[in-house]
Design a protein around this motif. Structure first.
Motif, PDB file in Angstrom:
ATOM      1  N   PRO A 252       0.673  -1.090  -0.190  1.00  0.00           N
ATOM      2  CA  PRO A 252       0.129   0.011   0.247  1.00  0.00           C
ATOM      3  C   PRO A 252       1.155   1.372  -0.007  1.00  0.00           C
ATOM      4  CG  PRO A 252       0.393  -1.226   1.949  1.00  0.00           C
ATOM      5  CD  PRO A 252       0.910  -1.911   1.544  1.00  0.00           C
ATOM      6  N   ILE A 253       1.765   1.441  -0.885  1.00  0.00           N
ATOM      7  CA  ILE A 253       2.551   2.613  -1.131  1.00  0.00           C
ATOM      8  C   ILE A 253       2.398   3.290  -2.376  1.00  0.00           C
ATOM      9  CG2 ILE A 253       4.864   3.382  -1.493  1.00  0.00           C
ATOM     10  CD1 ILE A 253       5.615   0.917  -0.386  1.00  0.00           C
ATOM     11  N   ALA A 254       2.742   4.243  -2.134  1.00  0.00           N
ATOM     12  CA  ALA A 254       2.275   5.534  -4.237  1.00  0.00           C
ATOM     13  C   ALA A 254       4.149   6.540  -4.455  1.00  0.00           C
ATOM     14  CB  ALA A 254       1.304   6.243  -4.293  1.00  0.00           C
ATOM     15  N   LEU A 255       4.461   5.547  -5.049  1.00  0.00           N
ATOM     16  CA  LEU A 255       5.783   6.373  -5.239  1.00  0.00           C
ATOM     17  C   LEU A 255       5.456   8.215  -5.915  1.00  0.00           C
ATOM     18  CD1 LEU A 255       7.537   3.914  -7.126  1.00  0.00           C
ATOM     19  CD2 LEU A 255       8.289   4.249  -4.597  1.00  0.00           C
ATOM     20  N   VAL A 256       6.093   8.640  -5.865  1.00  0.00           N
ATOM     21  CA  VAL A 256       5.719  10.422  -5.871  1.00  0.00           C
ATOM     22  C   VAL A 256       7.195  10.561  -6.867  1.00  0.00           C
ATOM     23  CG1 VAL A 256       4.889  12.408  -5.914  1.00  0.00           C
ATOM     24  CG2 VAL A 256       4.640  10.518  -4.103  1.00  0.00           C
ATOM     25  N   PHE A 257       6.971  10.590  -7.425  1.00  0.00           N
ATOM     26  CA  PHE A 257       8.603  10.853  -8.468  1.00  0.00           C
ATOM     27  C   PHE A 257       8.458  12.712  -8.813  1.00  0.00           C
ATOM     28  CE2 PHE A 257       7.575   6.995 -10.090  1.00  0.00           C
ATOM     29  CZ  PHE A 257       9.062   6.359 -10.125  1.00  0.00           C
ATOM     30  N   LEU A 258       9.661  13.407  -7.698  1.00  0.00           N
ATOM     31  CA  LEU A 258      10.093  14.568  -7.565  1.00  0.00           C
ATOM     32  C   LEU A 258      11.444  15.084  -8.352  1.00  0.00           C
ATOM     33  CD1 LEU A 258       8.385  14.803  -4.120  1.00  0.00           C
ATOM     34  CD2 LEU A 258       6.864  15.947  -6.084  1.00  0.00           C
ATOM     35  N   PRO A 259      11.552  16.270  -8.301  1.00  0.00           N
ATOM     36  CA  PRO A 259      13.303  16.547  -8.460  1.00  0.00           C
ATOM     37  C   PRO A 259      13.716  16.809  -7.586  1.00  0.00           C
ATOM     38  CG  PRO A 259      11.362  18.517  -9.433  1.00  0.00           C
ATOM     39  CD  PRO A 259      10.696  17.460  -8.626  1.00  0.00           C
ATOM     40  N   ALA A 260      14.484  15.628  -7.158  1.00  0.00           N
ATOM     41  CA  ALA A 260      15.674  15.554  -6.101  1.00  0.00           C
ATOM     42  C   ALA A 260      15.762  17.101  -4.815  1.00  0.00           C
ATOM     43  CB  ALA A 260      17.585  15.188  -6.258  1.00  0.00           C
ATOM     44  N   GLY A 261      15.864  18.089  -5.385  1.00  0.00           N
ATOM     45  CA  GLY A 261      15.928  19.703  -4.317  1.00  0.00           C
ATOM     46  C   GLY A 261      14.863  19.084  -4.007  1.00  0.00           C
ATOM     47  N   ASP A 262      13.599  18.893  -4.101  1.00  0.00           N
ATOM     48  CA  ASP A 262      12.026  18.960  -3.219  1.00  0.00           C
ATOM     49  C   ASP A 262      11.888  17.801  -2.552  1.00  0.00           C
ATOM     50  OD1 ASP A 262      11.845  21.203  -4.952  1.00  0.00           O
ATOM     51  OD2 ASP A 262      10.432  20.775  -6.734  1.00  0.00           O
ATOM     52  N   ILE A 263      12.183  17.084  -2.590  1.00  0.00           N
ATOM     53  CA  ILE A 263      12.559  15.779  -1.866  1.00  0.00           C
ATOM     54  C   ILE A 263      12.103  15.730   0.180  1.00  0.00           C
ATOM     55  CG2 ILE A 263      12.946  13.697  -0.962  1.00  0.00           C
ATOM     56  CD1 ILE A 263      13.027  13.085  -4.510  1.00  0.00           C
ATOM     57  N   ALA A 264      12.904  16.980   0.102  1.00  0.00           N
ATOM     58  CA  ALA A 264      13.814  17.035   1.142  1.00  0.00           C
ATOM     59  C   ALA A 264      12.401  17.682   2.206  1.00  0.00           C
ATOM     60  CB  ALA A 264      15.281  17.675   2.023  1.00  0.00           C
ATOM     61  N   LYS A 265      12.365  18.574   1.614  1.00  0.00           N
ATOM     62  CA  LYS A 265      11.053  20.022   1.594  1.00  0.00           C
ATOM     63  C   LYS A 265       9.954  18.868   1.695  1.00  0.00           C
ATOM     64  CE  LYS A 265       8.944  23.961   0.724  1.00  0.00           C
ATOM     65  NZ  LYS A 265       8.741  24.784   1.658  1.00  0.00           N
ATOM     66  N   PHE A 266       9.710  18.442   0.695  1.00  0.00           N
ATOM     67  CA  PHE A 266       7.781  17.592   1.364  1.00  0.00           C
ATOM     68  C   PHE A 266       7.864  16.512   2.588  1.00  0.00           C
ATOM     69  CE2 PHE A 266       7.592  18.573  -3.418  1.00  0.00           C
ATOM     70  CZ  PHE A 266       6.325  19.562  -3.376  1.00  0.00           C
ATOM     71  N   VAL A 267       8.801  15.905   2.706  1.00  0.00           N
ATOM     72  CA  VAL A 267       9.249  14.827   4.120  1.00  0.00           C
ATOM     73  C   VAL A 267       9.579  15.930   5.135  1.00  0.00           C
ATOM     74  CG1 VAL A 267      10.505  13.306   4.911  1.00  0.00           C
ATOM     75  CG2 VAL A 267      10.824  13.645   2.199  1.00  0.00           C
TER      76      VAL A 267
END
Ligand SMILES: Nc1ncnc2c1ncn2[C@@H]1O[C@H](COP(=O)(O)OP(=O)(O)OP(=O)(O)O)[C@@H](O)[C@H]1O
Ligand SMILES: O=P(O)(O)OC[C@H]1O[C@H](OP(=O)(O)OP(=O)(O)O)[C@H](O)[C@@H]1O
Ligand SMILES: [Mg+2]
Length: 304
Positions: free
Chosen positions: A51-66
């Motif tokens: 039960p996972i969804a992968l979200v493909f994002l720019p590497a530079g934005d990932i820390a902010k979302f997490v």
């Protein structure tokens, strides 16, 4: 849309959508048996077997979302976590062993500054405005403290989003702050590094209060297994029982080697996990104590 409707019940896992970390992330997901089908141009993919969804994002934005808790898990570079000032907002779960590089101050080999202090008051091109800004603020303050005049010089940051190494040759800057791995790009641009601000590699990060903590643990365990499998090989050999102590010290395994009796009571079979980058030395040492039939196997996956 069907896909969006499905998201609330799933753990969101952000992975770089392109660039240096993308391919290694895909092979990590495959090794962890995280199966998905990503539709063309779509940046979300539902995982078929979890039960996972992968979200493909720019590497530079990932820390902010997490960091903000919008997604539970992510893979990005430690440099990106620092640039997003997210070190205190995310939990770094695991270093992944790829995407290794250094964030460096670089200057022209010919006629460039020799120390970072000489760059104070000059222009620095970078895509790392946050980390470079903090670094040069400290250098500016240090230099000002040693200066009797009341005038303090500030180093000017010039933002560029890529091909940073071209900035000095184009007259845009006196130095740059950018990533170095092999050093090829830096050398080709006639630059050399004078200071390393930070070292980085790809990391698995989680939000501080994940919505699906058990799934975070499952994925972490699986990824740990894939990484360990890449780091170790499995060795199997026969050795005279009287040399077992020496053999065990050459291949101690993670807990202890597995020792099995052979038909010939004077001999035993030994198997053990060994670090891949030590394996030739271990085989030489085993041969030297008379071990025979030394076999090496790749480990496809493991839990250690
Ligand atoms: N040459 C390199 N060697 C190893 N790791 C690197 C290298 N360049 C970048 N990285 C790592 O990969 C991360 C993402 O960099 P990448 O170059 O993929 O992103 P980008 O510069 O935003 O995208 P692009 O270059 O495609 O425009 C960096 O933050 C860093 O952690
Ligand atoms: O030391 P090297 O092995 O040469 O690697 C360093 C280069 O890799 C990255 O660039 P990238 O290829 O991502 O291009 P970009 O400048 O467009 O981001 C980084 O920004 C450096 O330019
Ligand atoms: Mg890049």
């Amino acid at each position: 849309m069907e896909l969006i409707k499905d998201l609330p019940d799933r753990l969101l896992f952000a992975v770089p959508k392109k660039g240096r970390l993308h391919t290694s992330c895909l092979s990590l997901l495959e090794g962890a048996d995280i199966q998905f089908h990503r539709k063309n141009r779509l940046d979300i993919a539902l995982v078929k077997n979890l039960p996972i969804a992968l979200v493909f994002l720019p590497a530079g934005d990932i820390a902010k979302f997490v960091g903000e808790g919008n997604v539970d898990l992510g893979i990005t570079g430690q440099d990106m976590v620092a640039e997003a000032e997210a070190q205190d907002k995310v939990t770094e779960i695991l270093e992944l062993g790829f995407g290794k590089c250094r964030l460096c101050v670089q200057v022209p080999v010919k006629g460039g500054a020799t120390t970072v202090e000489e760059l104070v008051g000059k222009r620095i091109a970078t895509s790392f405005e946050g980390v470079a800004g903090k670094f040069f603020n400290e250098i500016d303050a240090k230099v000002a403290a040693n200066f009797t005049s009341s005038e303090t010089k500030s180093t000017e940051l010039v933002f560029v989003s890529g091909s940073v190494e071209a900035a000095c040759a184009l007259g845009l800057a006196d130095g740059i702050v950018d990533l170095v791995e092999s050093g090829e790009t830096m050398q080709a641009a006639g630059l050399h590094d004078i200071v390393t601000i930070l070292s980085s590699q790809a990391v698995l990060i989680a939000s501080k209060r994940p919505k699906h903590p058990e799934l975070v643990q499952t994925i972490t365990n699986r990824i740990k297994g894939v990484i360990a499998a890449q780091k170790y090989v499995y060795i199997n050999y026969n050795v005279e029982r009287k040399h077992l102590k020496e053999a065990s010290s050459i291949t101690p395994g993670r807990q202890a080697p597995t020792v099995s009796p052979l038909e010939n009571p004077e001999w035993v079979a030994v198997s053990s996990m060994v670090l891949k980058n030590n394996v030739a030395q271990s085989m030489d040492a085993l041969e030297a104590i008379g071990a025979r039939d030394i076999l090496l196997f790749a480990i496809q996956n493991c839990r250690v």
